[in-house]
Design a protein around this motif. Structure first.
Motif, PDB file in Angstrom:
ATOM      1  N   PHE A  72      -3.265  16.537   0.476  1.00 44.81           N
ATOM      2  CA  PHE A  72      -4.180  15.180  -0.304  1.00 44.81           C
ATOM      3  C   PHE A  72      -3.392  14.682   0.065  1.00 44.81           C
ATOM      4  CE2 PHE A  72      -5.578  19.632  -1.762  1.00 44.81           C
ATOM      5  CZ  PHE A  72      -6.452  18.940  -1.975  1.00 44.81           C
ATOM      6  N   GLU A  98      -0.987   7.654   2.673  1.00 43.70           N
ATOM      7  CA  GLU A  98      -0.438   6.917   3.803  1.00 43.70           C
ATOM      8  C   GLU A  98       0.075   6.238   2.954  1.00 43.70           C
ATOM      9  OE1 GLU A  98      -2.204   5.311   6.966  1.00 43.70           O
ATOM     10  OE2 GLU A  98      -3.397   6.331   7.572  1.00 43.70           O
ATOM     11  N   GLN A 119     -10.047  -0.817  -8.470  1.00 43.49           N
ATOM     12  CA  GLN A 119      -9.203  -1.660  -7.746  1.00 43.49           C
ATOM     13  C   GLN A 119     -10.117  -2.859  -6.776  1.00 43.49           C
ATOM     14  OE1 GLN A 119      -6.866  -3.390  -9.417  1.00 43.49           O
ATOM     15  NE2 GLN A 119      -6.774  -5.107  -7.378  1.00 43.49           N
ATOM     16  N   PHE A 155      -4.898  -1.801   7.304  1.00 46.59           N
ATOM     17  CA  PHE A 155      -6.674  -0.511   5.469  1.00 46.59           C
ATOM     18  C   PHE A 155      -5.934  -0.954   4.811  1.00 46.59           C
ATOM     19  CE2 PHE A 155      -6.033   3.244   4.234  1.00 46.59           C
ATOM     20  CZ  PHE A 155      -5.177   4.017   5.127  1.00 46.59           C
ATOM     21  N   LYS A 156      -4.240  -0.835   4.459  1.00 48.55           N
ATOM     22  CA  LYS A 156      -3.934  -0.741   2.913  1.00 48.55           C
ATOM     23  C   LYS A 156      -1.834  -1.354   4.098  1.00 48.55           C
ATOM     24  CE  LYS A 156      -1.950   4.149   1.901  1.00 48.55           C
ATOM     25  NZ  LYS A 156      -2.038   4.577   1.176  1.00 48.55           N
TER      26      LYS A 156
HETATM   27  C1  UDX Z   1      -6.958   8.821   0.918  1.00 48.88           C
HETATM   28  C2  UDX Z   1      -6.240   9.607  -0.348  1.00 48.88           C
HETATM   29  O1  UDX Z   1      -6.172   9.417  -1.444  1.00 48.88           O
HETATM   30  C3  UDX Z   1      -6.012  10.693   0.485  1.00 48.88           C
HETATM   31  O2  UDX Z   1      -5.740  12.054  -0.856  1.00 48.88           O
HETATM   32  C4  UDX Z   1      -6.468  11.576   1.544  1.00 48.88           C
HETATM   33  O3  UDX Z   1      -5.164  13.022   1.580  1.00 48.88           O
HETATM   34  C5  UDX Z   1      -6.506  10.917   2.368  1.00 48.88           C
HETATM   35  O4  UDX Z   1      -7.131   9.364   2.296  1.00 48.88           O
HETATM   36  P1  UDX Z   1      -5.201   6.864   2.408  1.00 48.88           P
HETATM   37  O5  UDX Z   1      -6.083   6.837   3.379  1.00 48.88           O
HETATM   38  O6  UDX Z   1      -2.965   7.172   2.378  1.00 48.88           O
HETATM   39  O7  UDX Z   1      -5.527   8.092   1.457  1.00 48.88           O
HETATM   40  O8  UDX Z   1      -5.589   5.487   1.530  1.00 48.88           O
HETATM   41  P2  UDX Z   1      -5.507   5.540   0.226  1.00 48.88           P
HETATM   42  O9  UDX Z   1      -4.360   5.102  -0.676  1.00 48.88           O
HETATM   43  O10 UDX Z   1      -6.624   6.446  -0.440  1.00 48.88           O
HETATM   44  O11 UDX Z   1      -6.329   4.176   0.127  1.00 48.88           O
HETATM   45  C6  UDX Z   1      -8.292   4.240   0.858  1.00 48.88           C
HETATM   46  C7  UDX Z   1      -8.334   2.784   1.133  1.00 48.88           C
HETATM   47  O12 UDX Z   1      -9.185   2.537  -0.053  1.00 48.88           O
HETATM   48  C8  UDX Z   1      -7.172   1.948   1.477  1.00 48.88           C
HETATM   49  O13 UDX Z   1      -8.254   0.648   2.448  1.00 48.88           O
HETATM   50  C9  UDX Z   1      -7.237   0.941   0.402  1.00 48.88           C
HETATM   51  O14 UDX Z   1      -7.406  -0.756   0.192  1.00 48.88           O
HETATM   52  C10 UDX Z   1      -8.914   1.125  -0.651  1.00 48.88           C
HETATM   53  N1  UDX Z   1      -8.543   0.819  -2.076  1.00 48.88           N
HETATM   54  C11 UDX Z   1      -8.494   2.377  -2.668  1.00 48.88           C
HETATM   55  C12 UDX Z   1      -9.795   0.179  -2.444  1.00 48.88           C
HETATM   56  O15 UDX Z   1     -10.214  -0.867  -2.263  1.00 48.88           O
HETATM   57  N2  UDX Z   1      -9.527   0.061  -4.175  1.00 48.88           N
HETATM   58  C13 UDX Z   1      -8.726   1.432  -5.000  1.00 48.88           C
HETATM   59  O16 UDX Z   1      -9.104   0.976  -6.159  1.00 48.88           O
HETATM   60  C14 UDX Z   1      -7.839   1.304  -4.690  1.00 48.88           C
END
Ligand code: UDX
Length: 444
Positions: free
Chosen positions: A153, A156, A255, A326-327
């Motif tokens: 899980f 990144e 968010q 992407f983040k």
């Molecule tokens: C995600 C899961 O969190 C992780 O458990 C799984 O193993 C892989 O996918 P990750 O892809 O690293 O991890 O990104 P994460 O931090 O979860 O964010 C995903 C996306 O959602 C990002 O683009 C972020 O900007 C967006 N996001 C996150 C929102 O737009 N709003 C939020 O409140 C949270």
């Protein structure tokens, strides 16, 4: 224990380095000799805070090395972790299992003694059972080769912490022997109090896709509320705070803004949807189509807001795009909402200048028509519109007065809901925030 990690992308490189750091003897395998070379030299081929240090420490301990040879891996290890990618297929939403199938097909002929193969990749439910049968049929050791599933899980940016101190460990097993071996692999993590869920193969596969689908749904829920807020003059930030105080709901992953992207959530959502249809349960996941559609609309709403803010046309205007990953704290541009918006503005004739602290190179490979610059100042100088699309901390800390001196026109879109909009408006900016609407400059 002697472990192997097959596939050294994001997940595998992190798992290999962390397992060696925890004291196991680890051999990592990749079919790409350049990746193997880099990792053997202590170089992580992607941006992940803290991982280079763990990798270098593990290499220095002598407990970690990388190879391209399946024969070496089979000879060395008693437990093999399968960490290859499961990208979206070219022609549908389903997962492309070529790497998983290929790794099993190449490993199996070398398995001549009792062995445990542990899948960590995210796969459609039912895959593990099929692979277990294939292993027994094609490995010389036959029934002495067992398969377990142990989904990961990790996020990144937090990959090391999520590997060594996960919220939970989930293992899908078909025997006590497999459970005991995995308990031994993770002994130090379990001793620290991390919860362990022991289950069957299909449940363990579903846990991962269900978790990602839930997270995606939570984000799309708040972005649907953002659309309603914009239509009614309400404020999605306050709404999220207010509902988030209810512990049953919780504030995290509420968010509002440009929505989710990256190498996991979007493709896992579509693969889950496709798998449900394949097994005749499609209607149970119909709602995920809406989750995906709401998420895509975040991007079109941002482009529409940019065009409206510029009086109906962005052609020929200089648009500064802050963020391409992407983040934040990532150089990953896979399915990046920020880069999608930038590409759409280019298609609308804008002169797009992008600055991302880590992702410029990866972004330029996908969207070469944009101009890429190395600092915020070069991006915003002379801009007719600024878009904050990824919430890197240096963008969140932007000063409206200083930035106002550099741009041609004080117009900004805060697509991540991170700027203090009253402050920006009081410095003469027109600021549009997704889910909160447009605030005009405040005079006096
Ligand atoms: C995600 C899961 O969190 C992780 O458990 C799984 O193993 C892989 O996918 P990750 O892809 O690293 O991890 O990104 P994460 O931090 O979860 O964010 C995903 C996306 O959602 C990002 O683009 C972020 O900007 C967006 N996001 C996150 C929102 O737009 N709003 C939020 O409140 C949270």
């Amino acid at each position: 224990m002697r472990l192997s990690v097959i596939g050294t992308g994001y997940l595998g490189a992190t798992h290999a380095a962390c397992m060696a750091d925890l004291g196991h003897e680890v051999i990592g395998l990749d079919i790409d000799p350049r990746k193997v070379d880099a990792l053997n030299n202590g170089i992580v081929p992607f941006h992940e805070p803290g991982l280079p240090e763990v990798l270098q420490r593990a290499l220095a301990s002598g407990r970690l090395h990388f190879t391209t040879s399946f024969a070496d891996v089979a000879e060395f290890a008693e437990v093999h972790f399968l960490c290859v990618g499961t990208p979206q297929s070219d022609d549908s939403g389903a997962a492309d299992l070529a790497q998983v199938n290929g790794a099993i097909a190449q490993l199996a002929p070398h398995l001549t003694r009792p062995t445990l193969v542990v899948g960590k990749s995210t796969v459609p439910v039912g895959t593990a059972q099929r692979l277990a049968s294939e292993l027994i049929a094609s490995a010389p050791a036959g029934e002495a080769v067992e398969l377990a599933w142990n989904p990961e899980f990790l996020r990144e940016g937090f990959a090391v912490a999520d590997t060594v101190r996960p919220d939970r460990l989930v293992i899908g097993v078909t025997s006590e022997n497999a459970e005991n071996q995995l308990r031994a692999v993770y002994a130090s993590i379990l001793a620290a109090g991390v919860p362990l869920v022991v289950t069957d193969l299909p449940t363990s596969e579903l846990v991962k896709t269900a978790a990602n689908a839930f997270l995606a749904t939570k984000i799309s829920f708040i972005n649907a509320m953002a659309e309603l807020c914009e239509a009614t003059g309400a404020d999605v930030g306050t709404l999220a705070e207010a509902i988030g105080h209810d512990e049953r709901i919780g504030r995290r992953f509420l968010q509002a803004g440009l929505g989710f992207g990256g190498g996991c959530l979007p493709k896992d959502l579509r693969a889950f949807r496709a798998r449900a249809t394949e097994i005749g349960s499609g209607s149970a996941l119909d709602f995920l189509d809406d989750v995906d559609a709401i998420n895509q609309r975040c991007r079109t709403r941002t482009v529409a807001a940019a065009i409206t803010l510029c009086g109906g046309n962005v052609a020929g205007l200089r648009v500064a795009v802050l963020g391409a990953a992407f983040k934040p704290d990532s150089d990953d541009v896979r399915d990046s909402p920020a880069l999608d918006v930038a590409a759409e503005l280019l298609d609308n004739g804008a002169d797009v200048v992008i600055h991302d602290p880590a992702a410029n190179t990866n972004a330029a490979a996908l969207v070469p028509k944009a101009q890429y610059v190395d600092d915020i100042e070069s991006a915003v100088t002379g801009a007719d519109l600024v878009l904050l699309l990824t919430e890197w901390k240096q963008f969140v800390a932007l000063d409206p007065a200083v930035t106002g001196q550099l741009v041609r026109t004080r117009r900004i879109i805060d697509a991540r809901n991170v700027l203090k909009r009253n402050e920006w408006a009081s410095h003469g900016w027109t600021i549009h925030t997704l889910g909160r609407g447009t605030l005009l400059p405040q005079t006096g």
